[in-house]
Design a protein around this motif. Structure first.
Motif, PDB file in Angstrom:
ATOM      1  N   ASN A 155       1.073  -3.702  -2.381  1.00  0.00           N
ATOM      2  CA  ASN A 155       0.471  -4.462  -1.290  1.00  0.00           C
ATOM      3  C   ASN A 155      -0.856  -3.815  -0.884  1.00  0.00           C
ATOM      4  OD1 ASN A 155       1.097  -2.308   0.604  1.00  0.00           O
ATOM      5  ND2 ASN A 155       3.210  -3.077   0.607  1.00  0.00           N
ATOM      6  N   ARG A 156      -1.477  -4.364   0.139  1.00  0.00           N
ATOM      7  CA  ARG A 156      -2.790  -3.887   0.561  1.00  0.00           C
ATOM      8  C   ARG A 156      -2.720  -2.658   1.458  1.00  0.00           C
ATOM      9  NH1 ARG A 156      -5.136  -9.484   2.723  1.00  0.00           N
ATOM     10  NH2 ARG A 156      -2.968  -9.578   3.431  1.00  0.00           N
ATOM     11  N   ASN A 176      -1.331   0.571  -3.645  1.00  0.00           N
ATOM     12  CA  ASN A 176      -2.238  -0.266  -2.862  1.00  0.00           C
ATOM     13  C   ASN A 176      -3.080  -1.141  -3.783  1.00  0.00           C
ATOM     14  OD1 ASN A 176      -1.383   0.791  -0.408  1.00  0.00           O
ATOM     15  ND2 ASN A 176      -2.906   2.428  -0.446  1.00  0.00           N
ATOM     16  N   GLY A 177      -3.129  -2.411  -3.445  1.00  0.00           N
ATOM     17  CA  GLY A 177      -3.927  -3.334  -4.237  1.00  0.00           C
ATOM     18  C   GLY A 177      -3.791  -4.740  -3.700  1.00  0.00           C
ATOM     19  N   ASP A 178      -4.673  -5.601  -4.120  1.00  0.00           N
ATOM     20  CA  ASP A 178      -4.690  -6.995  -3.709  1.00  0.00           C
ATOM     21  C   ASP A 178      -4.405  -7.865  -4.919  1.00  0.00           C
ATOM     22  OD1 ASP A 178      -5.189  -9.551  -2.779  1.00  0.00           O
ATOM     23  OD2 ASP A 178      -7.036  -9.024  -1.746  1.00  0.00           O
ATOM     24  N   ARG A 179      -3.353  -8.629  -4.886  1.00  0.00           N
ATOM     25  CA  ARG A 179      -3.001  -9.434  -6.043  1.00  0.00           C
ATOM     26  C   ARG A 179      -4.078 -10.476  -6.369  1.00  0.00           C
ATOM     27  NH1 ARG A 179       2.069 -12.619  -6.288  1.00  0.00           N
ATOM     28  NH2 ARG A 179       1.024 -13.244  -8.209  1.00  0.00           N
ATOM     29  N   GLN A 223      -1.554  -2.224   4.508  1.00  0.00           N
ATOM     30  CA  GLN A 223      -1.924  -2.403   5.907  1.00  0.00           C
ATOM     31  C   GLN A 223      -0.776  -2.140   6.879  1.00  0.00           C
ATOM     32  OE1 GLN A 223      -3.512  -6.394   5.932  1.00  0.00           O
ATOM     33  NE2 GLN A 223      -5.514  -5.735   5.185  1.00  0.00           N
ATOM     34  N   ASP A 275      -7.105  -9.812  -6.659  1.00  0.00           N
ATOM     35  CA  ASP A 275      -7.948  -9.146  -7.648  1.00  0.00           C
ATOM     36  C   ASP A 275      -7.143  -9.172  -8.953  1.00  0.00           C
ATOM     37  OD1 ASP A 275      -9.505  -7.543  -9.238  1.00  0.00           O
ATOM     38  OD2 ASP A 275      -9.631  -5.877  -7.808  1.00  0.00           O
TER      39      ASP A 275
END
Length: 335
Positions: free
Chosen positions: A31-32, A47-50, A34, A52
């Motif tokens: 997830n991001r 951490n990451g944004d799907r 947050q 992207d």
């Protein structure tokens, strides 16, 4: 089992993570980053944004997960990305929604083979995502299971009323103010505590007979909105008047505010969970609406998360206008 959850900190997924950890699984959340402070000890976070897509897919392909649970796939593009990201995974669970059925039913309780007639953008997006994943199952054996929850609630998310997304209704009860409902409040609905919903997501994992299947994640039976509101009054210790206004009238006042009614809450929605209960013995809902609602109210009070209804005037304005419109009819009837 090594399990990755896309999301992991949301309404249902928080409970899924806790149950997986309690059962001894090795859990990773993607997830991001947050809101990860409440995750259980030992949970790994990537951490990451799907959205992207390239980075997300490369990151997942570099891992060796046994299973993946996707709680944040909302359309065909998300599903296509998951297919690329999880090539080789042994089990993939897609969180869908009963909103895929729409509200025009041929039979009730609605079973998983019912025609799909979504009327909301959310429902249509989920239908397209589900269909792409099932096509992959049939064409190449992609090991997907699709789960369709109804209205879920818990201490993190709160519990909704019938006519709006806000939580001022709780304060209105505490202050003795009347509550707006849609129509007569007799519409059937399905409520499930997030801890019970988690049993379905964790319970299907590793079960080969669940691959390629779709399941409704709901309790047996139904509750009317009138019953739900009156239960809230009982738990909060204050009885208030329920004022029914038609869906057409609510939409004429503010269709945006009352979209939740048009899309689902004004309609009878009653789904079958028999297939899930047959295939996943672990799925045994045990938290009653009364028990769950009491827990939610206490958590919201402790967290000072109940909004002050005095700061909102829209509900009183609608109720007053409704009473004024029907007052002459009441007087004429008495005469």
């Amino acid at each position: 089992m090594r399990v990755v959850i896309l999301g992991g900190t949301g309404n249902i997924s928080t409970s899924i993570v806790r149950l997986l950890v309690a059962q001894g699984h090795e859990v990773t959340c993607y997830n991001r980053g947050q809101s990860t402070s409440d995750l259980p000890a030992g949970v790994r976070v990537i951490n990451g944004d799907r959205k992207d897509r390239e980075k997300f897919e490369q990151t997942m392909q570099q891992e060796q997960f046994d299973a993946a649970i996707d709680m944040i796939s909302f359309d065909k593009e998300d599903a296509a990305s998951s297919l690329r990201a999880f090539r080789g995974v042994k089990h993939f669970v897609q969180c869908s929604t009963v909103c895929t059925y729409g509200v025009d039913y041929d039979w009730m309780p609605v079973t998983e083979d019912h025609p799909l007639r979504p009327i909301s953008g959310y429902g249509r997006g989920k239908v397209e995502a589900d269909q792409l994943l099932l096509e992959a199952y049939y064409s190449e054996g992609f090991p997907v299971t699709i789960l369709k929850p109804s209205t879920t609630y818990g201490p993190q998310s709160g519990i909704l009323r019938q006519v709006a997304w806000d939580f001022t209704w709780i304060d209105r009860i505490l202050k003795g103010k009347p509550l707006l409902i849609c129509g007569d409040g007799k519409a059937l609905h399905s409520f499930m505590h997030v801890d019970d919903a988690a049993k379905a997501f964790v319970g299907v994992l590793g079960k080969s007979h669940c691959v390629g299947q779709t399941y409704n994640v709901v309790p047996r039976g139904f509750t009317t909105w009138e019953q739900q509101h009156k239960l809230a009054m009982k738990l909060l210790g204050r009885e208030v008047e329920l004022v029914g206004v038609s869906l057409d009238t609510l939409n004429s006042i503010d269709a945006g505010r009352f979209g939740i009614c048009s899309e689902i809450f004004a309609h009878n929605v009653y789904y079958s969970s028999e297939r899930l209960m047959r295939d996943v013995p672990e799925f045994v809902p045990t938290i009653s609406l009364e028990q769950g609602m009491r827990e939610v109210f206490e958590a919201m009070k402790q967290g000072d998360r109940i909004p002050n209804s005095d700061n909102e005037t829209w509900e009183d304005e609608i109720i007053e206008a409704h009473r004024s419109a029907f007052a002459p009819l009441s007087s004429a009837a008495k005469a």
